[in-house]
Scaffold this motif. Structure first.
Motif, PDB file in Angstrom:
ATOM      1  N   HIS A 193       0.763  -1.169  -0.090  1.00 20.29           N
ATOM      2  CA  HIS A 193      -0.028  -0.009   0.081  1.00 20.29           C
ATOM      3  C   HIS A 193       0.917   1.273   0.113  1.00 20.29           C
ATOM      4  O   HIS A 193       0.628   2.381  -0.813  1.00 20.29           O
ATOM      5  CB  HIS A 193      -0.954   0.113   1.187  1.00 20.29           C
ATOM      6  CG  HIS A 193      -1.700   1.236   1.352  1.00 20.29           C
ATOM      7  ND1 HIS A 193      -2.965   1.293   0.791  1.00 20.29           N
ATOM      8  CD2 HIS A 193      -1.617   2.435   2.282  1.00 20.29           C
ATOM      9  CE1 HIS A 193      -3.583   2.599   0.947  1.00 20.29           C
ATOM     10  NE2 HIS A 193      -2.702   3.045   1.829  1.00 20.29           N
ATOM     11  N   SER A 213       0.374   9.300   6.234  1.00 15.98           N
ATOM     12  CA  SER A 213      -0.651   8.837   6.177  1.00 15.98           C
ATOM     13  C   SER A 213      -1.432   8.641   7.446  1.00 15.98           C
ATOM     14  O   SER A 213      -0.838   9.044   8.336  1.00 15.98           O
ATOM     15  CB  SER A 213      -0.842   7.678   5.258  1.00 15.98           C
ATOM     16  OG  SER A 213      -0.268   6.677   6.018  1.00 15.98           O
ATOM     17  N   ASP A 228      -6.203   7.330  -0.302  1.00 19.45           N
ATOM     18  CA  ASP A 228      -6.363   6.009  -0.691  1.00 19.45           C
ATOM     19  C   ASP A 228      -7.131   5.906  -1.983  1.00 19.45           C
ATOM     20  O   ASP A 228      -8.192   6.550  -2.027  1.00 19.45           O
ATOM     21  CB  ASP A 228      -6.875   4.934   0.193  1.00 19.45           C
ATOM     22  CG  ASP A 228      -6.030   4.806   1.418  1.00 19.45           C
ATOM     23  OD1 ASP A 228      -4.848   5.257   1.372  1.00 19.45           O
ATOM     24  OD2 ASP A 228      -6.476   4.279   2.371  1.00 19.45           O
ATOM     25  N   HIS A 283       1.232   4.697  -2.612  1.00 22.63           N
ATOM     26  CA  HIS A 283       1.221   5.944  -2.186  1.00 22.63           C
ATOM     27  C   HIS A 283       2.689   6.544  -2.784  1.00 22.63           C
ATOM     28  O   HIS A 283       2.711   7.704  -3.472  1.00 22.63           O
ATOM     29  CB  HIS A 283       1.370   6.416  -0.734  1.00 22.63           C
ATOM     30  CG  HIS A 283       0.078   6.171  -0.187  1.00 22.63           C
ATOM     31  ND1 HIS A 283      -0.973   7.088  -0.601  1.00 22.63           N
ATOM     32  CD2 HIS A 283      -0.575   5.510   0.853  1.00 22.63           C
ATOM     33  CE1 HIS A 283      -2.084   6.573   0.279  1.00 22.63           C
ATOM     34  NE2 HIS A 283      -1.843   5.739   1.116  1.00 22.63           N
TER      35      HIS A 283
HETATM   36 ZN    ZN Z   1      -2.985   5.049   2.365  1.00 24.79          ZN
END
Ligand code: ZN
Ligand code: KG4
Length: 349
Positions: free
Chosen positions: A120, A145, A309, A124
């Motif tokens: 993940h 984040s 996201d 980003h």
């Molecule tokens: Zn995220």
């Protein structure tokens, strides 16, 4: 939109699936044409009443939303099936990750296409690659984040050196918790930033944590506690309402100052003159302004919608990791997964 995949002769279409937390994100990315389509469903309303993300509710809603979103994105783009599926395999909420992983596995079998597990935070990190003038390697990345605050020397795709991380709360978490103290609800980051615009950022001299210490780690729990103490005082005095905007502005200024000073110091220490700021807090206007004004090199950001996201960042990360695509043999889902344990695509890891 720029097409950035030089090393595959045949153009590939990648379906990106993001379900690590409270957004269901789907996107289609072509190695030849760039982004072909995308859709996002936010669960914010479902979790807001609880003041934070409820993992079981998140998983159930991903199950409900994911397939219709995939159908919608494929249908709108006029694509029958992708060549490759990329999905977020971690880090994140384990149940939520399993929904995306399970869907990727099932569709991979049905369509007989390979699947790529994506980290993940690498999603980003690579989100600025969706922009027209993407950064070249190497660069420094400030990844901020709800769950992470990291400074990373990005030497090449998959070659990441973690220079600093948070020793306690992530900066997004500090924004969210401070927002809660200011009665701003969940998720608090954007609401706090909006309230801060009406306040005086010099009203309170909040600490700039870890600025006078060596190393590149962050700490944000002390700053949050400092706000809590001031909030208590205003409540005792009975002027909480009239002080809220000043508290928000002073908190935001202290958090942003810390991020900017530490990032510039880290970039200097490793001799990097390009910087990427990404992750949800990368949407913060003051952070974007201050970093651009203070960093002597060039700063790259994803557009606002790709800071938080989304499926597009997972699709582009999958496109850059085509060398890792394989027939799905197991559903990979890791709640914890270190970004600096990744390897250059095609080399395992
Ligand atoms: Zn995220
Ligand atoms: O990247 P993201 O969508 O999800 C995670 O991977 O965690 O980041 C969400 C975080 C939340 O903590 C949210 O409050 C914060 O990013 N955030 C902001 C802003 N927009 C989102 N924080 C400060 N200012 C903003 N404008």
């Amino acid at each position: 939109m720029s097409a950035i995949i030089p090393y595959y002769l045949a153009p590939m279409i990648i379906l990106g699936i993001e379900t690590s937390c409270d957004e269901t994100g789907v996107a289609l990315y072509s190695t030849e044409l760039g982004l072909l389509g995308e859709a996002l469903h936010s669960q914010v309303d479902l979790h807001a009443v609880y003041g934070g993300v409820v993992p079981e509710i998140a998983s159930r809603d991903h199950i409900r939303r994911l397939l219709p979103l995939i159908r919608q994105v494929l249908g709108d783009a006029g694509v029958e099936r992708p060549d490759v599926i990329a999905y977020t395999a971690g880090p994140g909420l384990i149940g939520a990750l399993l929904v995306g992983g399970g869907m990727a596995a099932g569709l991979g079998l049905a369509w007989q296409c390979p699947v790529v597990p994506v980290h993940h935070m690498e999603g980003h990190l690579l989100a600025p690659m969706l922009e027209d003038a993407p950064p070249a390697f190497p660069f420094l990345a400030l990844l901020v984040s709800g769950g992470h605050s990291m400074l990373i020397a990005v030497k090449a795709l998959g070659d990441y050196e973690l220079l600093g991380t948070t020793v306690d709360d992530a900066v997004g978490e500090a924004f969210d918790k401070t927002a809660k103290l200011l009665d701003l609800g969940y998720p608090g980051g954007p609401a706090l930033a909006a309230l801060a615009e009406q306040g005086d950022e010099e009203a309170y001299a909040f600490p700039r944590p870890m600025l006078n210490r060596p190393g590149h780690d962050f700490s944000f729990s002390g700053l949050k506690t400092a706000v809590m103490i001031e909030v208590r005082k205003t409540r005792e005095r009975g002027d909480f309402e009239s002080c809220r905007a000043d508290l928000a502005a002073s908190f935001q200024r202290a958090a942003v100052d810390t991020l900017v000073v530490k990032s510039i110091r880290a970039a200097k220490s490793v001799g990097l003159d390009r910087m990427v700021v990404a992750g949800g807090v990368g949407a913060n206007k003051l952070l974007r302004q201050e970093m651009a004004a203070s960093f002597p090199g060039k700063v790259y950001y994803p557009r606002l919608a790709y800071c938080t996201d989304n499926g597009a960042m997972i699709a582009v990360a999958g496109a850059l990791r085509l060398a890792d695509a394989a027939t799905m043999s197991e559903i990979r889902a890791q709640a914890r997964w270190r970004l600096d344990s990744l390897a250059i695509p095609g080399t395992g890891g």
